[in-house]
Motif scaffolding. Structure first.
Motif, PDB file in Angstrom:
ATOM      1  N   ALA A   7      -7.912  79.733 -59.139  1.00 36.33           N
ATOM      2  CA  ALA A   7      -6.603  79.271 -58.663  1.00 36.33           C
ATOM      3  C   ALA A   7      -5.839  78.867 -59.922  1.00 36.33           C
ATOM      4  O   ALA A   7      -6.148  77.866 -60.575  1.00 36.33           O
ATOM      5  N   TYR A  40      -5.845  83.656 -57.977  1.00 40.71           N
ATOM      6  CA  TYR A  40      -5.145  83.157 -56.792  1.00 40.71           C
ATOM      7  C   TYR A  40      -3.887  82.472 -57.300  1.00 40.71           C
ATOM      8  O   TYR A  40      -3.962  81.471 -58.010  1.00 40.71           O
ATOM      9  N   GLY A  43      -1.037  78.693 -55.431  1.00 36.79           N
ATOM     10  CA  GLY A  43      -1.728  77.698 -54.607  1.00 36.79           C
ATOM     11  C   GLY A  43      -1.330  76.290 -54.992  1.00 36.79           C
ATOM     12  O   GLY A  43      -0.376  76.085 -55.756  1.00 36.79           O
ATOM     13  N   SER A  44      -2.078  75.323 -54.473  1.00 32.05           N
ATOM     14  CA  SER A  44      -1.841  73.924 -54.848  1.00 32.05           C
ATOM     15  C   SER A  44      -1.917  73.792 -56.364  1.00 32.05           C
ATOM     16  O   SER A  44      -1.104  73.107 -56.994  1.00 32.05           O
ATOM     17  N   THR A  45      -2.912  74.472 -56.936  1.00 30.50           N
ATOM     18  CA  THR A  45      -3.161  74.382 -58.374  1.00 30.50           C
ATOM     19  C   THR A  45      -1.972  74.882 -59.195  1.00 30.50           C
ATOM     20  O   THR A  45      -1.741  74.418 -60.308  1.00 30.50           O
ATOM     21  N   TYR A 133      -5.619  80.110 -45.469  1.00 29.07           N
ATOM     22  CA  TYR A 133      -5.982  79.011 -46.381  1.00 29.07           C
ATOM     23  C   TYR A 133      -6.106  77.734 -45.558  1.00 29.07           C
ATOM     24  O   TYR A 133      -5.115  77.169 -45.107  1.00 29.07           O
ATOM     25  N   LYS A 161      -9.946  81.203 -46.999  1.00 26.85           N
ATOM     26  CA  LYS A 161     -10.233  80.325 -48.131  1.00 26.85           C
ATOM     27  C   LYS A 161     -10.542  78.977 -47.508  1.00 26.85           C
ATOM     28  O   LYS A 161      -9.662  78.299 -46.985  1.00 26.85           O
ATOM     29  N   ILE A 202     -12.722  80.314 -54.457  1.00 30.00           N
ATOM     30  CA  ILE A 202     -11.408  80.242 -55.092  1.00 30.00           C
ATOM     31  C   ILE A 202     -11.223  78.792 -55.492  1.00 30.00           C
ATOM     32  O   ILE A 202     -11.278  77.905 -54.630  1.00 30.00           O
ATOM     33  N   GLY A 203     -11.028  78.525 -56.769  1.00 34.76           N
ATOM     34  CA  GLY A 203     -10.920  77.123 -57.161  1.00 34.76           C
ATOM     35  C   GLY A 203     -10.158  76.905 -58.438  1.00 34.76           C
ATOM     36  O   GLY A 203     -10.021  77.801 -59.284  1.00 34.76           O
ATOM     37  N   SER A 204      -9.662  75.683 -58.562  1.00 33.21           N
ATOM     38  CA  SER A 204      -8.871  75.287 -59.725  1.00 33.21           C
ATOM     39  C   SER A 204      -9.709  75.178 -60.996  1.00 33.21           C
ATOM     40  O   SER A 204      -9.291  75.581 -62.080  1.00 33.21           O
TER      41      SER A 204
HETATM   42  C1  LIG Z   1      -7.642  76.142 -55.267  1.00 37.70           C
HETATM   43  C2  LIG Z   1      -6.613  75.619 -54.458  1.00 37.70           C
HETATM   44  O1  LIG Z   1      -6.828  74.852 -53.604  1.00 37.70           O
HETATM   45  C3  LIG Z   1      -5.261  76.041 -54.609  1.00 37.70           C
HETATM   46  O2  LIG Z   1      -4.798  76.295 -55.710  1.00 37.70           O
HETATM   47  O3  LIG Z   1      -4.598  76.093 -53.585  1.00 37.70           O
END
Ligand SMILES: CC(=O)C(=O)O
Ligand SMILES: CC(=O)N[C@H](C=O)[C@@H](O)[C@H](O)[C@H](O)CO
Length: 289
Positions: A7, A40, A43-45, A133, A161, A202-204
């Motif tokens: 991410a 990804y 995303g939040s990241t 997600y 996810k 999938i991760g930050s």
């Molecule tokens: C990894 C994650 O949660 C995001 O970027 O949305």
């Protein structure tokens, strides 16, 4: 589409615009050095919930331009504004993104029927592979196994996810839907999720420890559980330092120590204090061993 997917973080200038040079460096680092299996984006990241539509489009275009055809790309388009999500989805599809992903609609406590209608519209109007997600801790939306089943039944929905900690639910979902893709979203739990049937993650934190995550994953595939568990412990030392200061802030600071232009956070996120910076720099001693 499986394996370890980063991410992506977004480097910003101090005025909140995207630092294009820095973004290219981070994309390259993930592809060339971490050798992750995909990105990804949004995303939040990526701090994308702080961006307007134009900036999200810019982010999707810049990342595609740098990554080219090297790794699969997933565009996170979820927005409360469904028309915007549809536009972003079609734009990402046009750019050549391999799949879309959308956070469950949040803030208002939507019923499952409302959430389902949202995905129905989004998948019909974008007509491109979609990864649901689910992040109940951030959105409040909790799904049962049957709820997931209804969403997975939409023709374009290829997977989830799963940023949740309920392992038993994930194991059951994989068993019931063996052809769908389940990504683990809690990086600190990659080991248990991978042994419980997740197809990838999938991760930050894979911006910094993607290599380790791939090593863990390969160890599990080789049934070398001891190695996998050891790698997870090492990863969790890094993740703990990141959680102490804020994961995205921490990742950016470590990148800067490595000479990459990870830029600023987007307002209202703040920058780290000197003491926080010193603490998070301890990560360098772990990942550079
Ligand atoms: C990894 C994650 O949660 C995001 O970027 O949305
Ligand atoms: C909300 C969020 O950003 N979750 C990420 C992905 O799902 C994770 O990569 C976490 O940042 C990570 O597991 C640390 O808790």
């Amino acid at each position: 589409m499986k394996g370890i997917i980063t991410a992506l973080i977004t480097p910003f200038h101090e005025d909140g615009t995207i630092n294009e040079k820095g973004l290219k460096e981070i994309v390259r680092y993930n592809i060339d050095t971490m050798k992750v299996n995909g990105l990804y984006v949004g995303g939040s990241t990526s701090e994308s919930f702080l961006m307007d539509e134009k900036q999200k489009q810019q982010l999707f275009a810049l990342v595609k331009k740098e990554a080219g055809e090297t790794v699969p790309l997933i565009a996170q388009i979820g927005s409360l504004h469904v028309e915007e999500a549809v536009r972003l989805g079609n734009e990402a599809k046009q750019l050549g993104y391999d799949a879309l992903s959308a956070i469950t609609p949040y803030y208002y406590k939507f019923s499952f029927q409302e959430i389902k209608a949202y995905y129905q519209r989004l998948t019909e109007e974008t007509n491109h592979p979609m990864i649901i997600y689910s992040n109940p801790a951030f959105t409040g939306a909790q799904f049962s196994v049957d709820d997931y089943g209804e969403l997975l039944a939409f023709p374009n929905v290829i997977g989830v996810k799963y940023t949740d900690t309920d392992l038993a639910k994930l194991a059951k979902l994989k068993q019931m839907h063996p052809d769908k893709i389940f990504f683990s979203g809690a990086d600190e739990m990659l080991f248990p999720f991978a042994v419980s049937g997740a197809d990838g993650a999938i991760g930050s934190t894979y911006n910094l420890i993607g290599k380790e995550a791939i090593q863990l994953y390969e160890a599990i595939q080789a049934s070398d559980l001891k190695t996998a568990r050891d790698v997870q412990s090492q990863m969790n030392q890094v993740i703990d330092y990141l959680l102490d200061v804020g994961v995205y802030q921490g990742i950016k600071h470590v990148f800067k120590q490595k000479g990459l232009d990870a830029g600023f956070m987007k307002f209202p996120f703040r920058e780290l204090t000197e003491e926080e910076k010193k603490n998070v720099e301890k990560i360098l001693g772990i990942i550079e061993k």
